[in-house]
Write an enzyme that holds these catalytic residues in place. Structure first.
Site, short mmCIF file in Angstrom:
data_model
loop_
_atom_site.label_atom_id
_atom_site.label_comp_id
_atom_site.label_asym_id
_atom_site.label_seq_id
_atom_site.Cartn_x
_atom_site.Cartn_y
_atom_site.Cartn_z
CE LYS A 1 33.10 44.31 3.84
NZ LYS A 1 32.06 45.36 4.05
CE1 TYR B 1 27.71 42.48 2.41
CE2 TYR B 1 29.20 42.39 0.55
CZ TYR B 1 28.99 42.55 1.91
OH TYR B 1 30.03 42.78 2.76
CG ASN C 1 32.97 48.40 6.06
OD1 ASN C 1 33.26 47.47 5.31
ND2 ASN C 1 31.78 48.53 6.63
CG HIS D 1 30.99 40.17 5.79
ND1 HIS D 1 29.73 40.68 5.88
CD2 HIS D 1 30.88 38.84 6.05
CE1 HIS D 1 28.87 39.70 6.16
NE2 HIS D 1 29.55 38.57 6.27
CD GLU E 1 27.28 35.85 5.96
OE1 GLU E 1 26.39 36.73 5.90
OE2 GLU E 1 28.30 35.98 6.68
#
Ligand code: ATP
Ligand code: MG
Length: 140
Positions: free
Chosen positions: A11, A51, A114, A117, A128
């Site tokens: 990320k 998302y 964080n 993913h 995905e």
């Protein structure tokens, strides 16, 4: 168990701090092999689509804003029971709850920023992966 695939995103909080290699090293040490990888700047439409399951959650707009705030590295990972192996090395969503030795314990800044993913099921992994990669970009 079988060799399977999962999908990973490094990320923007991690690319900003130049942690692409450090995160990838932990994935590899967990037995996962990077069989496709590219650095992309997600569009708002891509992030909202990716998302989409979280659309009704209160943090959705912030999450989309964060995911488009800088480059990300999207990867296909392969290994024994790859979805579970990746979730194990990622650690808990909230880094305050993440175990020692996990990526989020080592690097995550917050529950939102964080660091990684990882797909939560083989079915979602397939969806995905197809969202970002064509089959000829995946070299197992
Ligand atoms: P990911 O789907 O990114 O691998 P996850 O499966 O651990 O993470 P999800 O519940 O799917 O967690 O949430 C998706 C992402 O939304 C989280 O990784 C985090 O960046 C963000 N998020 C989740 N819960 C919160 C929250 N309470 N506040 C802010 N952001 C959140
Ligand atoms: Mg999730």
């Amino acid at each position: 168990m079988a060799v399977t695939r999962t999908f990973s995103i490094i990320k923007p909080d991690a690319t900003r701090r130049n942690l692409t290699g450090a995160v990838t090293k932990m994935l590899e040490e967990a037995g996962l092999r990077v069989i496709a990888s590219k650095r992309v700047r997600m569009s708002r439409e891509q992030a909202e689509g990716f998302y989409g399951v979280h659309r009704e959650r209160p943090f959705f707009n912030d999450l989309v804003g964060f995911m488009v705030s800088g480059p990300v590295v999207v990867q296909v990972l392969e290994g024994e029971d790859a979805v579970a192996a990746n979730r194990r090395v990622m650690g808990a969503t909230n880094p305050e709850n993440a175990d020692e030795g996990t990526i989020r314990k080592a690097f995550a800044e917050s529950i939102e920023a964080n660091t990684v993913h990882g797909s939560d099921s083989e079915e979602n992994a397939a969806t995905e992966i197809a969202f970002f990669f064509s089959e000829d970009e995946i070299i197992g």
